[in-house]
Design a protein around this motif. Structure first.
Motif, PDB file in Angstrom:
ATOM      1  N   HIS A   2     -10.880   3.454   0.037  1.00  0.00           N
ATOM      2  CA  HIS A   2     -10.177   3.308   1.316  1.00  0.00           C
ATOM      3  C   HIS A   2      -9.526   1.923   1.474  1.00  0.00           C
ATOM      4  O   HIS A   2      -8.391   1.811   1.952  1.00  0.00           O
ATOM      5  CB  HIS A   2     -11.182   3.556   2.447  1.00  0.00           C
ATOM      6  CG  HIS A   2     -10.647   3.349   3.812  1.00  0.00           C
ATOM      7  ND1 HIS A   2     -10.123   4.365   4.567  1.00  0.00           N
ATOM      8  CD2 HIS A   2     -10.534   2.234   4.571  1.00  0.00           C
ATOM      9  CE1 HIS A   2      -9.714   3.887   5.725  1.00  0.00           C
ATOM     10  NE2 HIS A   2      -9.955   2.592   5.762  1.00  0.00           N
ATOM     11  N   HIS A  38      -5.386   0.923   1.731  1.00  0.00           N
ATOM     12  CA  HIS A  38      -4.636   0.299   2.837  1.00  0.00           C
ATOM     13  C   HIS A  38      -3.359  -0.397   2.319  1.00  0.00           C
ATOM     14  O   HIS A  38      -2.342  -0.423   3.003  1.00  0.00           O
ATOM     15  CB  HIS A  38      -5.508  -0.715   3.579  1.00  0.00           C
ATOM     16  CG  HIS A  38      -6.219  -0.126   4.771  1.00  0.00           C
ATOM     17  ND1 HIS A  38      -5.538   0.401   5.840  1.00  0.00           N
ATOM     18  CD2 HIS A  38      -7.538   0.002   5.064  1.00  0.00           C
ATOM     19  CE1 HIS A  38      -6.407   0.842   6.746  1.00  0.00           C
ATOM     20  NE2 HIS A  38      -7.620   0.619   6.296  1.00  0.00           N
ATOM     21  N   SER A  64      -9.275  -5.176   8.439  1.00  0.00           N
ATOM     22  CA  SER A  64      -9.465  -3.996   9.280  1.00  0.00           C
ATOM     23  C   SER A  64     -10.756  -4.152  10.065  1.00  0.00           C
ATOM     24  O   SER A  64     -11.343  -5.228  10.131  1.00  0.00           O
ATOM     25  CB  SER A  64      -9.489  -2.750   8.404  1.00  0.00           C
ATOM     26  OG  SER A  64     -10.695  -2.717   7.695  1.00  0.00           O
ATOM     27  N   ASP A 120      -5.966   3.559  10.108  1.00  0.00           N
ATOM     28  CA  ASP A 120      -6.391   4.572   9.143  1.00  0.00           C
ATOM     29  C   ASP A 120      -5.522   5.826   9.178  1.00  0.00           C
ATOM     30  O   ASP A 120      -5.214   6.353  10.248  1.00  0.00           O
ATOM     31  CB  ASP A 120      -7.850   4.952   9.409  1.00  0.00           C
ATOM     32  CG  ASP A 120      -8.790   3.828   9.023  1.00  0.00           C
ATOM     33  OD1 ASP A 120      -8.328   2.868   8.377  1.00  0.00           O
ATOM     34  OD2 ASP A 120      -9.981   3.924   9.350  1.00  0.00           O
TER      35      ASP A 120
HETATM   36 ZN    ZN Z   1      -9.226   1.307   7.318  1.00  0.00          ZN
END
Ligand code: ZN
Ligand code: KG4
Length: 371
Positions: A136, A140, A162, A336
């Protein structure tokens, strides 16, 4: 090559179809913010249960929007109205156009990740599609490759900030990267969220602080930068405590007073000034580290990624202090989403980095390691 991306690592249930890693055919994000707001933050078990309810309808909507635009007979109603939303048989023919499935397998909330990975594994098996397991945080960065004529060029210096992660990464190529620096404690977004809570500004805190800061004086209070062992690292927990001490002082209270009641003793100007001064300091810590890394490594592109990259003050300060243009995605792609997962998945597929649907395990503490 069309990749269906699936993202469920935190509080957004998302699915998207991306062509050749760059062209967004659909991007569906169902945010759980309204559900978690009343608790003042994400409740992991509630997040997992909400993902279970939403993931198939969200995936169906992503497929329909990508391949059956204008005639979406298989999907009725809005995603929020889940009772009318199903993965109906007519959606199945759309699967012929999907070449692979990419899913976030970490880092994130264990239960939330489990829903996404099990869904992707099951779909990969039943629809006979190759499967890609995506990091993840790394993904980004790929928000910056989407729907643009001017993607970043390697070597790329990426500030990934984040709610859960804060890292400064040098990518020499897609899978050849080095973590130069990271936070010693809280993630940047986490600090914004906690200070917003202290100031009674609500959740999520980043946008709320940014809004209040517009009406405040960034120099009203000065918060000193902690001394770090590396110029590329940063830290936010001392800053968060300094904001609390300042609020206590303004309210004429000490540590024994409940912090969640402090905001009610402050006037609007004091709250705006605290928000602006906190934002100014938090942003300058991130910018100092990024500028130091830029000077040492002379990358071709500098990108900011992750939810905090939506912060305009961060964009302004970096633009002022760097000799090259910085790259950032539109706010809806900084936070996200599944398009960034599908995009990185595409580059993984080109590098033949597939995983087996029976063996993929989620990894809540996955990290882009610092060498
Ligand atoms: Zn994130
Ligand atoms: O990337 P993201 O959507 O989720 C994670 O992977 O964590 O980031 C969410 C974080 C939250 O902490 C939120 O407060 C922060 O990004 N955020 C912002 C802004 N918009 C979102 N922080 C500062 N300024 C903003 N404008």
């Amino acid at each position: 090559m069309n990749i269906l991306g699936i993202e469920t690592s935190c509080d957004e249930t998302a699915a998207a179809v991306v062509k050749d890693g760059r062209i967004m055919l659909s991007n569906v994000v169902l945010s759980q913010i309204d559900i978690h707001r009343e608790f003042g933050g994400v409740v992991p078990e509630v997040a997992a249960r909400s993902h279970i309810e939403a993931i198939l309808p969200v995936a169906a909507k992503a497929l329909s929007q990508a391949f059956a635009k204008g005639k979406e007979p298989s999907v009725k109603g809005e995603v929020k109205n889940l009772t009318t939303y199903h993965l109906l048989p007519s959606t199945h023919q759309l699967w012929n156009k999907v070449d692979a499935i990419a899913v976030t397998y970490g880092p994130g909330l264990p239960g939330a990740l489990l829903v996404g990975t099990l869904t992707a594994r099951t779909l990969a098996l039943t629809k006979q599609k190759p499967l890609l397991a995506v990091d993840h945080v790394h993904a980004h960065v790929y928000a910056n490759f989407l729907d643009t004529d001017n993607p970043p060029k390697f070597p790329i210096l990426a500030l990934i900030v984040s709610g859960g992660h804060s890292q400064l990464v040098l990518l020499r190529d897609h899978f050849d990267y080095e973590v130069l620096g990271q936070t010693a404690d809280d993630a940047a977004g986490e600090a914004f969220d906690k200070v917003a809570k202290l100031l009674g500004l609500g959740y999520p805190g980043g946008p709320a602080i940014a809004r209040a800061a517009k009406r405040g004086n960034p120099h009203a209070f000065s918060f000193t930068k902690p001394r770090m062992s590396s110029a590329f690292d940063f830290s936010f927990s001392g800053l968060k405590t300094a904001a609390l001490r300042q609020a206590q002082q303004l309210a004429h209270k000490d540590y024994s007073f409940p912090s969640h009641q402090l905001a009610s003793l402050l006037n609007e100007q004091q709250i705006n000034d605290l928000a602006a001064s906190f934002q100014q300091a938090a942003v300058s810590f991130m910018v100092d580290a990024t500028v130091a890394a830029f000077e040492q490594y002379q990358p071709k592109s500098v990108i900011i990624a992750g939810g905090v990259a939506a912060n305009t003050e961060l964009r302004h300060q970096l633009t002022d202090r760097l000799p090259i243009n910085i790259t950032y995605a539109p706010p809806r792609l900084c936070t996200d989403n599944a398009s960034m997962i599908a995009s990185l998945g595409y580059f993984q597929s080109r590098a033949d980095k597939f995983v087996g649907p029976l063996t993929l395990a989620h990894n809540p503490s996955l990290s882009m390691k610092k060498d």
